[in-house]
Design an enzyme around this catalytic site. Structure first.
Site, mmCIF file in Angstrom:
data_model
loop_
_atom_site.group_PDB
_atom_site.id
_atom_site.type_symbol
_atom_site.label_atom_id
_atom_site.label_comp_id
_atom_site.label_asym_id
_atom_site.label_seq_id
_atom_site.Cartn_x
_atom_site.Cartn_y
_atom_site.Cartn_z
ATOM 1 N N ILE A 5 35.543 47.603 42.818
ATOM 2 C CA ILE A 5 36.050 48.153 41.557
ATOM 3 C C ILE A 5 36.693 47.097 40.665
ATOM 4 O O ILE A 5 37.156 47.406 39.576
ATOM 5 C CB ILE A 5 37.057 49.294 41.818
ATOM 6 C CG1 ILE A 5 38.165 48.822 42.762
ATOM 7 C CG2 ILE A 5 36.351 50.515 42.369
ATOM 8 C CD1 ILE A 5 39.253 49.853 42.989
ATOM 9 N N ASP A 45 54.471 38.832 32.983
ATOM 10 C CA ASP A 45 53.062 39.074 32.637
ATOM 11 C C ASP A 45 52.817 40.560 32.388
ATOM 12 O O ASP A 45 51.838 41.123 32.863
ATOM 13 C CB ASP A 45 52.146 38.553 33.746
ATOM 14 C CG ASP A 45 50.682 38.455 33.297
ATOM 15 O OD1 ASP A 45 50.444 38.351 32.078
ATOM 16 O OD2 ASP A 45 49.786 38.495 34.158
#
EC number: 2.7.12.2
Length: 586
Positions: free
Chosen positions: A295, A407
């Site tokens: 995925i 981040d």
């Protein structure tokens, strides 16, 4: 750099600057200026351009700009073998599904050109084409550790050197076999890590059926096959870019309801792309885990949707070939995930295993992430407010533990059964108890969401306010469907815009949303609000703003009595309305 007028001096100057330990931002800026200079089309210039493309790839997951740059310099450097090797390697590593088409166009292009290395380039392109058409392992065409650069010298490429050595070994092996059973060669040097022989250019199609038959007998695809023991010897020396990837697909019922859309599950990844075939199994810590499908992927890591017992999880599998700094970032991520284990705000780590060749992290599975939902478009303000509040509570939880995420971006906010959770702590920083900020040795994060102080200079101070900036960028993207720097097409322009930042453009008609975005995106970190300020902001609470009331009252009075309005009268009416509203809310 202004006084440099030839490619060799320019190349040497750039190398000296890199050896001096300049920041990544400074390096990108230097290469941007270097590629703008007219210094000829020789091998030194080519190397400068290739280094520039590498920097572009280090700064983003988007390969579009790098691909366009290769096309732009094609006419200038098509006469050099190194150009074609770098371009083909780029397309292989980018996973381009049209590789055969690109190779055929390249072959046709080279055939009508005349240059010294034409034969060598054609042999290389045709061999790659043969491998690609026959489903061969293309990793043989990816460069190993680079040697010193010597323009003009006829040096074999890493691929050619390997092919030559293997051809030599094949001859030696054949001589041993012909001399009888007493002379045996194990032929180890003939095999790649995947166990397939590398063939010389004129032997690319030979024994293809045998190779396929040998692979079909394996229980797992090459990406999960055991690696050769000697791979560990090169750990810490082979530079490779580890990318953080999202690992969810599909949209939950709760998110579908919020968006008013449905999204079917994607098909299984092709085994040829390096993904594990569905229903295969892997053993981690003695426990069998069933692979459902791949995925996500990026750099040296892949993420799989897996079944363990009766539950579905996400399995991140990292190949341990890279510099120790990046490995350290994964270990840091694991430690922080365990720190938050059991909290509702952070995706839960189930288990992990560090092997000789691979790192496995078993995680809570999420249906989708915020970046995918934003790409769908058309988000309602109620949905945005709900997600925004959850994001604030998540970051507050992280900041309480004295951690700066560094981040924050939409792809790092995962939806798990309709609830927003944070993932990816790979580059997070911990603040010491006696300080309020950290000294960052290098720029970290994704440029679209990085604060100005995080990119302006090396060893810059980064505090919690840097995460506030990132949150403001995410809110901007939810409201406007694009991040603040979307109008700047390349990394250099984004960084320069941040360095010269004054204010972004806001097109939203929601004044409260624009107000909170402007506050989060203040250039001065000290002027940005805290998480508590944002949680109590009228964008979420719905509280009327006194200033907005003044504007409204003034407009009404002007309509009623002309242009002359007493400011004190306006203030009295506005304050009375504001007070009445607060009493009603209580």
């Amino acid at each position: 750099m202004e006084g440099i007028f030839n490619s060799k001096s320019l190349y040497e100057y750039l190398e000296e600057q890199k050896q001096a330990g300049i920041s990544k931002t400074k390096e990108i800026s230097l290469y941007y200026k270097a590629t703008s200079k007219s210094v000829g089309d020789d091998e030194y210039s080519l190397r400068i351009w290739l280094d520039y493309i590498r920097l572009l790839m280090d700064g983003t997951k988007d390969v579009t700009e790098a691909r366009e740059t290769f096309k732009m310099i094609k006419m200038r450097f098509c006469k050099f073998y190194n150009y074609w090797e770098a371009y083909v390697r780029f397309e292989i590593e980018a996973g381009n599904g049209s590789l055969c088409k690109i190779l055929q166009h390249s072959i046709d292009f080279v055939k009508v050109k005349e240059f010294t290395e034409k034969k060598r380039v054609l042999e290389y392109l045709e061999c790659v084409m043969s491998y690609a058409r026959n489903g061969e392992d293309l990793s043989v065409f990816c460069r190993g550790p680079e040697t010193s650069f010597k323009p003009g010298a006829q040096v074999l490429s890493p691929f050619e050197a390997r092919i030559g050595e293997q051809s030599k070994n094949k001859v030696l092996k054949k001589e041993h076999e012909e001399s009888g059973p007493g002379h045996r060669d194990d032929g180890k040097n003939l095999l790649s890590r995947s166990g397939r022989a590398h063939l010389a250019p004129d032997e690319c199609k030979e024994n293809d059926n045998k190779n396929r038959a040998r692979e079909d007998g394996a229980s797992l695809s090459p990406s999960f096959a055991a690696k050769s023991k000697n791979c560990g010897a090169t750990f810490g020396t082979i530079p490779i870019r580890f990318e953080k990837e999202d690992y969810s697909q599909g949209i939950t019922m709760e998110i579908n309801a919020a968006l008013g859309r449905t999204s079917p599950e994607g098909s299984n990844s092709s085994p040829r792309s390096g993904a594990v075939r569905s229903r295969e199994r892997i053993i981690i810590k003695g426990r069998e885990i069933e692979i459902l499908k791949q995925i996500g992927k990026g750099g040296s890591s892949k993420v799989y949707k897996v079944l363990f017992g009766s539950n579905v999880y996400a399995l991140k599998r990292v190949e341990l070939i890279g510099d120790e700094k990046m490995l350290s970032s994964y270990i840091n991520e694991i430690n922080l995930l365990y720190k938050f284990k059991g909290t509702s705000e952070i995706v839960e780590i189930i288990d992990h295993e560090v092997g000789e060749d691979y790192l496995h992290i078993l995680l809570e599975y999420g249906e989708t992430d915020l970046s995918k939902i934003i790409r769908k478009g058309g988000l309602s303000m109620n949905f945005i407010k709900d997600v925004w509040e959850q994001m604030l509570l998540i970051v507050k939880r992280v900041h309480i533990e004295r951690i700066i995420h560094c981040d924050l971006k939409p792809a790092n906010f995962l939806f798990v059964k309709g609830r927003v959770k944070l993932i990816d702590f790979g580059i997070s920083k911990v603040i010491r108890n006696d300080t309020t900020s950290i000294l960052s040795e290098e720029q970290c994060g994704t440029v679209n969401y990085m604060s100005p102080e995080a990119v302006t200079q090396n060893k810059s101070k980064v505090a919690r306010s840097s995460d506030i900036w990132s949150l403001g960028c995410i809110l901007y993207e939810m409201v406007h469907s694009n991040p603040p720097l979307h109008e700047y097409p390349n990394l250099i322009q984004k960084i320069q815009r941040l360095q010269e930042y004054s204010e972004f453009k806001y097109t939203s008609k929601n004044k409260a949303a624009v107000m909170v975005m402007k506050e989060c995106l203040a250039r001065d970190p000290k002027k940005r609000p805290t998480i508590d300020n944002l949680l109590n902001h009228r964008f979420l609470t719905g509280e009327m703003c006194l200033e907005s009331l003044r504007e409204l009252v003034e407009k009404i009075l002007k309509i009623d009595g002309g242009d002359r309005v007493d400011p004190e009268h306006v203030d009295r009416i506005a304050e009375q309305l504001h007070s009445t509203h607060r009493q009603d809310q209580a």
